[in-house]
Design a protein around this motif. Structure first.
Motif, short mmCIF file in Angstrom:
data_model
loop_
_atom_site.label_atom_id
_atom_site.label_comp_id
_atom_site.label_asym_id
_atom_site.label_seq_id
_atom_site.Cartn_x
_atom_site.Cartn_y
_atom_site.Cartn_z
N VAL A 79 0.83 -1.20 0.00
CA VAL A 79 0.00 0.00 0.00
C VAL A 79 0.88 1.26 0.00
O VAL A 79 0.59 2.23 -0.71
CB VAL A 79 -1.00 -0.01 1.19
N ASP A 80 1.97 1.25 0.76
CA ASP A 80 2.91 2.38 0.74
C ASP A 80 3.48 2.59 -0.66
O ASP A 80 3.61 3.72 -1.13
CB ASP A 80 4.05 2.15 1.74
N ARG A 81 3.84 1.48 -1.30
CA ARG A 81 4.40 1.57 -2.65
C ARG A 81 3.37 2.15 -3.62
O ARG A 81 3.69 2.98 -4.47
CB ARG A 81 4.85 0.18 -3.11
N LEU A 82 2.14 1.71 -3.48
CA LEU A 82 1.05 2.24 -4.32
C LEU A 82 0.88 3.73 -4.09
O LEU A 82 0.74 4.50 -5.05
CB LEU A 82 -0.25 1.50 -4.01
N ALA A 83 0.92 4.16 -2.84
CA ALA A 83 0.80 5.59 -2.52
C ALA A 83 1.93 6.38 -3.17
O ALA A 83 1.71 7.47 -3.69
CB ALA A 83 0.79 5.80 -1.02
N ASP A 84 3.14 5.83 -3.15
CA ASP A 84 4.28 6.50 -3.79
C ASP A 84 4.05 6.68 -5.29
O ASP A 84 4.42 7.69 -5.87
CB ASP A 84 5.58 5.72 -3.56
N MET A 86 1.28 7.12 -6.73
CA MET A 86 0.20 8.08 -6.97
C MET A 86 0.67 9.52 -6.85
O MET A 86 -0.03 10.43 -7.25
CB MET A 86 -0.95 7.82 -6.01
N VAL A 87 1.82 9.73 -6.29
CA VAL A 87 2.30 11.10 -6.06
C VAL A 87 3.08 11.61 -7.24
O VAL A 87 3.65 11.01 -8.02
CB VAL A 87 3.18 11.15 -4.79
#
Length: 87
Positions: A79-84, A86-87
């Motif tokens: 999930v952290d990787r996915l958030a990265d 998206m930025v």
């Protein structure tokens, strides 16, 4: 002001229907406008058909069989990787 213009140059953001990692169009488009400048379209979101929504739910249910076996730490990292991304 330069940053705002840079962001505005990316409008409208087009959001497809995504099923099993594949992007597709829906049967209609929902346009999201800037409430302070209603002539500015911020996003165009494809609206899934009933059939597409059912297909997405079936795909998610199949994926959950493996996802539920993933440890909480691995899930958080993904999930952290996915958030990265998206930025």
């Amino acid at each position: 002001l330069q940053a705002l213009n840079q962001v505005r140059s990316q409008f409208p953001v087009k959001v497809p229907v995504v099923i099993n990692g594949k992007q597709t169009d829906g049967d209609s488009v929902f346009k999201r406008v800037n409430p302070s400048q209603t002539s500015e379209v911020l996003g165009e979101v494809q609206m899934a058909t009933v059939q597409q929504a059912e297909q997405a739910m079936q795909t998610a249910q199949k994926a959950y069989k493996n996802w539920k076996k993933v440890s909480p730490n691995e899930r958080a990292a993904l999930v952290d990787r996915l958030a990265d991304l998206m930025v």
